[in-house]
Write a protein that holds these residues in place. Sequence first.
Motif, PDB file in Angstrom:
ATOM      1  N   ARG A 284      45.401  36.543  41.630  1.00 45.78           N
ATOM      2  CA  ARG A 284      44.793  37.308  40.784  1.00 45.78           C
ATOM      3  C   ARG A 284      43.450  36.741  40.772  1.00 45.78           C
ATOM      4  N   SER A 285      43.160  35.663  41.103  1.00 43.45           N
ATOM      5  CA  SER A 285      41.721  35.315  40.947  1.00 43.45           C
ATOM      6  C   SER A 285      41.568  36.226  42.448  1.00 43.45           C
ATOM      7  N   ALA A 286      42.000  35.610  43.130  1.00 38.44           N
ATOM      8  CA  ALA A 286      41.469  35.874  44.971  1.00 38.44           C
ATOM      9  C   ALA A 286      40.867  37.305  45.367  1.00 38.44           C
ATOM     10  N   LEU A 287      41.978  37.960  43.873  1.00 36.38           N
ATOM     11  CA  LEU A 287      41.396  39.764  44.044  1.00 36.38           C
ATOM     12  C   LEU A 287      40.296  39.753  42.780  1.00 36.38           C
ATOM     13  N   GLU A 288      40.013  39.614  42.035  1.00 42.08           N
ATOM     14  CA  GLU A 288      38.618  39.048  41.296  1.00 42.08           C
ATOM     15  C   GLU A 288      37.529  38.583  42.118  1.00 42.08           C
ATOM     16  N   PHE A 289      37.591  38.032  42.844  1.00 45.38           N
ATOM     17  CA  PHE A 289      36.780  37.349  44.071  1.00 45.38           C
ATOM     18  C   PHE A 289      36.343  38.655  44.909  1.00 45.38           C
ATOM     19  N   ALA A 290      37.745  39.018  45.036  1.00 41.64           N
ATOM     20  CA  ALA A 290      36.915  40.028  46.580  1.00 41.64           C
ATOM     21  C   ALA A 290      35.853  41.515  46.098  1.00 41.64           C
ATOM     22  N   ARG A 291      37.066  42.077  44.842  1.00 38.90           N
ATOM     23  CA  ARG A 291      36.566  42.937  44.426  1.00 38.90           C
ATOM     24  C   ARG A 291      34.829  42.617  43.622  1.00 38.90           C
ATOM     25  N   ALA A 292      34.528  41.156  43.169  1.00 34.78           N
ATOM     26  CA  ALA A 292      33.194  41.028  43.136  1.00 34.78           C
ATOM     27  C   ALA A 292      32.261  40.755  43.988  1.00 34.78           C
ATOM     28  N   VAL A 293      33.006  40.320  45.365  1.00 35.49           N
ATOM     29  CA  VAL A 293      31.787  40.654  46.321  1.00 35.49           C
ATOM     30  C   VAL A 293      31.914  41.706  46.959  1.00 35.49           C
ATOM     31  N   ILE A 294      32.851  42.883  46.515  1.00 38.50           N
ATOM     32  CA  ILE A 294      32.056  44.115  46.854  1.00 38.50           C
ATOM     33  C   ILE A 294      31.045  44.811  46.211  1.00 38.50           C
ATOM     34  N   GLU A 295      31.480  44.841  44.628  1.00 35.18           N
ATOM     35  CA  GLU A 295      30.868  44.971  44.012  1.00 35.18           C
ATOM     36  C   GLU A 295      29.348  44.097  44.017  1.00 35.18           C
ATOM     37  N   SER A 296      29.224  42.948  43.920  1.00 32.51           N
ATOM     38  CA  SER A 296      27.613  42.427  45.104  1.00 32.51           C
ATOM     39  C   SER A 296      26.997  43.237  45.909  1.00 32.51           C
ATOM     40  N   GLY A 297      27.516  43.566  46.303  1.00 30.83           N
ATOM     41  CA  GLY A 297      27.279  44.910  47.778  1.00 30.83           C
ATOM     42  C   GLY A 297      27.433  43.855  49.319  1.00 30.83           C
ATOM     43  N   HIS A 298      28.155  43.152  49.006  1.00 27.94           N
ATOM     44  CA  HIS A 298      28.622  42.119  50.055  1.00 27.94           C
ATOM     45  C   HIS A 298      29.501  42.677  51.079  1.00 27.94           C
ATOM     46  N   GLN A 299      30.382  41.851  52.223  1.00 24.51           N
ATOM     47  CA  GLN A 299      30.699  42.325  52.971  1.00 24.51           C
ATOM     48  C   GLN A 299      31.932  41.702  52.959  1.00 24.51           C
ATOM     49  N   ILE A 300      33.466  42.097  53.097  1.00 28.62           N
ATOM     50  CA  ILE A 300      34.738  41.740  53.428  1.00 28.62           C
ATOM     51  C   ILE A 300      35.100  41.625  55.038  1.00 28.62           C
ATOM     52  N   THR A 301      34.869  40.780  55.372  1.00 26.26           N
ATOM     53  CA  THR A 301      35.531  40.849  57.322  1.00 26.26           C
ATOM     54  C   THR A 301      36.671  40.973  57.573  1.00 26.26           C
ATOM     55  N   ARG A 302      37.450  40.271  56.163  1.00 24.94           N
ATOM     56  CA  ARG A 302      38.528  40.535  56.479  1.00 24.94           C
ATOM     57  C   ARG A 302      39.876  39.512  55.299  1.00 24.94           C
ATOM     58  N   LEU A 303      40.501  39.914  55.407  1.00 29.28           N
ATOM     59  CA  LEU A 303      41.711  39.832  54.527  1.00 29.28           C
ATOM     60  C   LEU A 303      42.408  39.151  54.869  1.00 29.28           C
ATOM     61  N   PHE A 304      43.184  37.559  54.740  1.00 30.66           N
ATOM     62  CA  PHE A 304      44.510  37.409  55.878  1.00 30.66           C
ATOM     63  C   PHE A 304      45.832  36.815  54.483  1.00 30.66           C
ATOM     64  N   PHE A 305      46.677  37.091  54.588  1.00 35.50           N
ATOM     65  CA  PHE A 305      48.111  37.493  53.521  1.00 35.50           C
ATOM     66  C   PHE A 305      48.540  35.818  54.709  1.00 35.50           C
ATOM     67  N   TYR A 306      48.708  34.932  54.428  1.00 38.21           N
ATOM     68  CA  TYR A 306      49.111  33.709  55.003  1.00 38.21           C
ATOM     69  C   TYR A 306      50.457  32.898  53.727  1.00 38.21           C
ATOM     70  N   ARG A 307      51.213  32.212  54.485  1.00 39.61           N
ATOM     71  CA  ARG A 307      52.439  31.378  53.213  1.00 39.61           C
ATOM     72  C   ARG A 307      53.244  32.406  52.181  1.00 39.61           C
ATOM     73  N   ASP A 308      53.347  32.102  50.631  1.00 35.33           N
ATOM     74  CA  ASP A 308      53.968  33.733  50.282  1.00 35.33           C
ATOM     75  C   ASP A 308      52.953  34.214  49.863  1.00 35.33           C
ATOM     76  N   ALA A 309      51.866  34.119  50.103  1.00 35.60           N
ATOM     77  CA  ALA A 309      51.316  35.576  49.608  1.00 35.60           C
ATOM     78  C   ALA A 309      51.337  36.958  50.593  1.00 35.60           C
ATOM     79  N   VAL A 310      52.697  36.538  51.908  1.00 37.27           N
ATOM     80  CA  VAL A 310      53.206  37.965  52.161  1.00 37.27           C
ATOM     81  C   VAL A 310      53.530  38.259  51.221  1.00 37.27           C
ATOM     82  N   GLN A 311      53.849  37.940  50.668  1.00 40.21           N
ATOM     83  CA  GLN A 311      55.249  38.375  49.607  1.00 40.21           C
ATOM     84  C   GLN A 311      54.702  39.535  49.257  1.00 40.21           C
TER      85      GLN A 311
END
Length: 129
Positions: free
Chosen positions: A17-44
């Motif tokens: 949840r923290s990662a999702l909220e951070f990612a949303r804040a990045v976009i809302e602040s006008g910044h860019q996310i070049t890639r999201l990488f899901f690893y280990r248990d996050a692949v679920q």
Amino acid sequence: MKFAITLLAGPQDPAARSALEFARAVIESGHQITRLFFYRDAVQIASHLGVQPQDEQDISLQWREFIAAEQLDAVVCIAAALRRGVLNEPEAARWKKPVANTGAPYDLSGLGQWVDALQTADRAITFGT
């Protein structure tokens, strides 16, 4: 600023949840996310078969909707995914499994995609352990 974000935590971990909220804040602040990488248990999180109790928020659905709405590059580590039974259609066919449980907006790929993301990002952020 360009961010590369990797998530290690599964859907039940508060870090997802923290990662999702951070990612949303990045976009809302006008910044860019070049890639999201899901690893280990996050692949679920990329599995379309998880079902949440009615009194809980569906973090997997929220990630999927966010990625699709923002047209983000979301990569799921193929090695971690295979170990945890998260398969797209080509991998399900390759391993002769009866069903695929992931697909758009996620791409299954190798750890090299994370290394590539680090080359183009200004900042790399990791959530989970």
